[in-house]
Design a protein around this motif. Sequence first.
Motif, PDB file in Angstrom:
ATOM      1  N   ILE B  74      29.599  47.810 121.129  1.00 25.59           N
ATOM      2  CA  ILE B  74      30.531  46.603 120.917  1.00 25.59           C
ATOM      3  C   ILE B  74      31.951  47.072 121.571  1.00 25.59           C
ATOM      4  O   ILE B  74      32.401  46.521 122.367  1.00 25.59           O
ATOM      5  CB  ILE B  74      30.577  46.125 119.637  1.00 25.59           C
ATOM      6  CG1 ILE B  74      29.377  45.372 119.091  1.00 25.59           C
ATOM      7  CG2 ILE B  74      31.468  45.038 119.496  1.00 25.59           C
ATOM      8  CD1 ILE B  74      28.962  45.339 117.658  1.00 25.59           C
ATOM      9  N   CYS B  75      32.217  48.461 120.865  1.00 31.72           N
ATOM     10  CA  CYS B  75      33.539  48.929 121.427  1.00 31.72           C
ATOM     11  C   CYS B  75      33.713  49.067 122.934  1.00 31.72           C
ATOM     12  O   CYS B  75      34.805  48.783 123.372  1.00 31.72           O
ATOM     13  CB  CYS B  75      33.750  50.168 120.704  1.00 31.72           C
ATOM     14  SG  CYS B  75      34.046  50.243 119.089  1.00 31.72           S
ATOM     15  N   ALA B  76      32.570  49.615 123.546  1.00 32.49           N
ATOM     16  CA  ALA B  76      32.576  49.706 124.949  1.00 32.49           C
ATOM     17  C   ALA B  76      32.812  48.574 125.919  1.00 32.49           C
ATOM     18  O   ALA B  76      33.288  48.439 126.877  1.00 32.49           O
ATOM     19  CB  ALA B  76      31.372  50.407 125.382  1.00 32.49           C
ATOM     20  N   GLU B  81      35.483  41.758 127.001  1.00 35.36           N
ATOM     21  CA  GLU B  81      34.930  40.563 126.513  1.00 35.36           C
ATOM     22  C   GLU B  81      36.292  39.966 125.661  1.00 35.36           C
ATOM     23  O   GLU B  81      36.260  38.652 125.479  1.00 35.36           O
ATOM     24  CB  GLU B  81      34.065  40.764 125.208  1.00 35.36           C
ATOM     25  CG  GLU B  81      32.475  40.803 125.964  1.00 35.36           C
ATOM     26  CD  GLU B  81      31.552  41.184 124.886  1.00 35.36           C
ATOM     27  OE1 GLU B  81      31.514  41.156 123.714  1.00 35.36           O
ATOM     28  OE2 GLU B  81      30.454  41.614 125.421  1.00 35.36           O
ATOM     29  N   MET B  82      37.193  40.677 125.184  1.00 38.02           N
ATOM     30  CA  MET B  82      38.349  40.149 124.444  1.00 38.02           C
ATOM     31  C   MET B  82      39.533  40.190 125.188  1.00 38.02           C
ATOM     32  O   MET B  82      40.730  39.497 124.804  1.00 38.02           O
ATOM     33  CB  MET B  82      38.700  40.983 123.139  1.00 38.02           C
ATOM     34  CG  MET B  82      37.437  41.031 122.238  1.00 38.02           C
ATOM     35  SD  MET B  82      36.757  39.745 121.714  1.00 38.02           S
ATOM     36  CE  MET B  82      36.988  39.721 119.901  1.00 38.02           C
ATOM     37  N   GLY B  83      39.515  40.657 126.451  1.00 33.90           N
ATOM     38  CA  GLY B  83      40.599  40.740 127.551  1.00 33.90           C
ATOM     39  C   GLY B  83      41.912  41.512 126.696  1.00 33.90           C
ATOM     40  O   GLY B  83      43.009  41.167 126.931  1.00 33.90           O
ATOM     41  N   ILE B  84      41.603  42.714 126.281  1.00 29.26           N
ATOM     42  CA  ILE B  84      42.606  43.609 125.651  1.00 29.26           C
ATOM     43  C   ILE B  84      42.382  45.109 125.983  1.00 29.26           C
ATOM     44  O   ILE B  84      41.175  45.387 125.498  1.00 29.26           O
ATOM     45  CB  ILE B  84      42.992  43.204 124.101  1.00 29.26           C
ATOM     46  CG1 ILE B  84      44.496  43.783 123.927  1.00 29.26           C
ATOM     47  CG2 ILE B  84      42.268  43.554 123.094  1.00 29.26           C
ATOM     48  CD1 ILE B  84      45.053  43.254 122.719  1.00 29.26           C
ATOM     49  N   ARG B  89      37.945  56.122 125.122  1.00 30.36           N
ATOM     50  CA  ARG B  89      37.783  57.326 126.079  1.00 30.36           C
ATOM     51  C   ARG B  89      36.329  58.169 125.416  1.00 30.36           C
ATOM     52  O   ARG B  89      36.518  58.470 124.275  1.00 30.36           O
ATOM     53  CB  ARG B  89      39.014  58.317 126.119  1.00 30.36           C
ATOM     54  CG  ARG B  89      38.709  59.514 126.986  1.00 30.36           C
ATOM     55  CD  ARG B  89      39.842  60.203 127.314  1.00 30.36           C
ATOM     56  NE  ARG B  89      40.381  60.886 126.040  1.00 30.36           N
ATOM     57  CZ  ARG B  89      39.981  62.007 125.476  1.00 30.36           C
ATOM     58  NH1 ARG B  89      39.020  62.728 126.302  1.00 30.36           N
ATOM     59  NH2 ARG B  89      40.369  62.696 124.608  1.00 30.36           N
ATOM     60  N   ARG B  90      35.191  58.173 126.229  1.00 33.84           N
ATOM     61  CA  ARG B  90      33.921  58.897 125.542  1.00 33.84           C
ATOM     62  C   ARG B  90      34.089  60.039 126.114  1.00 33.84           C
ATOM     63  O   ARG B  90      33.387  60.594 127.136  1.00 33.84           O
ATOM     64  CB  ARG B  90      33.012  58.025 126.187  1.00 33.84           C
ATOM     65  CG  ARG B  90      32.950  56.520 125.507  1.00 33.84           C
ATOM     66  CD  ARG B  90      31.579  55.919 125.951  1.00 33.84           C
ATOM     67  NE  ARG B  90      30.532  56.101 124.867  1.00 33.84           N
ATOM     68  CZ  ARG B  90      29.704  54.886 124.874  1.00 33.84           C
ATOM     69  NH1 ARG B  90      29.659  54.021 125.472  1.00 33.84           N
ATOM     70  NH2 ARG B  90      28.683  54.995 123.515  1.00 33.84           N
ATOM     71  N   GLY B  91      34.847  60.896 125.300  1.00 33.49           N
ATOM     72  CA  GLY B  91      34.685  62.471 125.756  1.00 33.49           C
ATOM     73  C   GLY B  91      33.902  63.120 124.685  1.00 33.49           C
ATOM     74  O   GLY B  91      33.621  64.183 124.681  1.00 33.49           O
ATOM     75  N   GLY B  92      33.248  62.398 123.914  1.00 29.51           N
ATOM     76  CA  GLY B  92      32.170  62.898 122.725  1.00 29.51           C
ATOM     77  C   GLY B  92      32.640  63.555 121.538  1.00 29.51           C
ATOM     78  O   GLY B  92      34.222  63.495 121.556  1.00 29.51           O
ATOM     79  N   THR B 155      28.506  61.153 123.988  1.00 31.78           N
ATOM     80  CA  THR B 155      28.726  59.606 124.144  1.00 31.78           C
ATOM     81  C   THR B 155      29.631  59.135 122.698  1.00 31.78           C
ATOM     82  O   THR B 155      29.789  57.791 122.633  1.00 31.78           O
ATOM     83  CB  THR B 155      27.374  58.908 124.009  1.00 31.78           C
ATOM     84  OG1 THR B 155      26.725  59.091 122.568  1.00 31.78           O
ATOM     85  CG2 THR B 155      26.352  59.319 125.088  1.00 31.78           C
ATOM     86  N   ASP B 156      29.840  60.007 121.797  1.00 32.02           N
ATOM     87  CA  ASP B 156      31.057  59.618 121.035  1.00 32.02           C
ATOM     88  C   ASP B 156      32.391  59.370 121.719  1.00 32.02           C
ATOM     89  O   ASP B 156      32.424  59.839 122.705  1.00 32.02           O
ATOM     90  CB  ASP B 156      31.054  60.627 119.878  1.00 32.02           C
ATOM     91  CG  ASP B 156      29.710  60.624 118.858  1.00 32.02           C
ATOM     92  OD1 ASP B 156      29.182  59.383 119.020  1.00 32.02           O
ATOM     93  OD2 ASP B 156      29.421  61.668 118.371  1.00 32.02           O
TER      94      ASP B 156
END
Lengths: 96, 399
Positions: B74-76, B81-84, B89-92, B155-156
């Motif tokens: 959802i975050c990704a 989706e929300m336009g903001i 950053r998916r650096g794990g 993927t965190d």
Amino acid sequence: MSRKVILCRCEDVTLADVQHAVKLGRTELEEVKRYTGFGTGPCQGKECLREVACAVAEASGTEPAALAPFTARPPLVPTELGVLAAAGKARVKVRP
Amino acid sequence: MTAALPHRADVAVIGAGVMGLAIAYHLAARGRQRIVVLDAHYLAWGASGRNGGGVRQQWSTEMNVRLMQESIEICAHFAEEMGINVWMRRGGYLFLARTKAAAERLEKNVTLQNRCDLPTRMISLDEARALVPELETEPGPGGAVGFVAACYNPTDAIVFPWPFLWGYAQAAERRGVTIETGAPVTAIDRRGDDFVLTTPAGTLTAGRVICAAGAWSPRVARLCGGTLPDRPVRHEILSTEPLKPFLKPMVSLIESGLYVSQSLRGELVGGVSMPEESNAAGEVRLGSRLEFLTTMARGLVALMPRLGHVKVVRQWAGPYDVSPDGNPIVGPLPGLPGFYVACGFGGHGFMMAPVVARHYAAYLDGEPPHPFFTAWRADRFGPGGAAPPAADREEMIIG
């Protein structure tokens, strides 16, 4: 001539950014700080708080004196981690 | 946020943090109307505006692993989706352990996470140093700690928390939700099956009340005679001057609870566990302490000696909302028909809110409840908030 007026030099926040925030209903300095990022850089608002307060007051039709400053956060000035790490170890005796 | 407070709502949400706003948004997105969100302060004043922005899937219980897998997706897609922009950053996340016991816990977690299709791996200390060359992994005379094990899930992620609030608020308002900030609820009275909420902005009569007030939830529940067993625990955090990007993953130490990440703005943001203060009155404390600053500075410099000359620019505090068994408290509050809670998330409410709120709205809309409504139900606590032995206690609460 460029009409871009920078109010917060640390975070490049412009007069237009502040006016936009006010237009969205963010009229407290705490809210404007969060929305624009002003005052979150190395000076922590020491250089720009007054300028931004004046801009918010003008844009929202209030008096600058009616605006509360945002919460001042420690440390007073940017402080090296190494200094703080050493401070934590020292035993400081305070004379009564 | 300038509209007048309506007199009547089907659903009144108390708390315009990420949980309350997201529940209101999802209810409205399902076509529900007459939804009002009340908050004592402005958006991002509370814990949703004070957390470190970590969004991870490395947990010790299957419930949390699977929920966070859903939440991070959802975050990704949130920005799109929300336009903001949420500065994700998916650096794990890289976890480091100093003791054999902690290393075994990590190994157990990795097995569970792999079973849930998460690509977490135990990695060697050489690999950890390759990921973060600044790490001091050996014991040293300067107090540097030695590590025995590490695990990493690429993927965190980390996010910038505040735009999530603005994004949910904007989208909810577009769908007709009223958000009233600066409106603390000072009294809740029952009138028949309804609740009458008193605020300085006016009086609101609501059929259902959702308490999403985080660490302030016990205080809200008390207004109408309800009891919640969660307690506020002060946690502190600091931010440094911005640096050139160098730190890919969030780094977290199991034993000390130290965590640090580099935001997209370049600042290092992090915290560390402090001894829990006595707080019998359950007051929410938001003051900053020098003791935190020096403890965190010692931990960071020991972990990455090169950071010694990096300057701290700001520290602040926020409350973890901690339940007796460490698990959240969701669903109806026993003895108060129509009063629902979403609290007790113990410092990970922000990252869980996107997924929990979506299922919460579905449940309020009449759909079968997600299994977390059973696992985390409010009536599992005995009188006085005594917790039953937790069969599935989450061990990966950090900070």
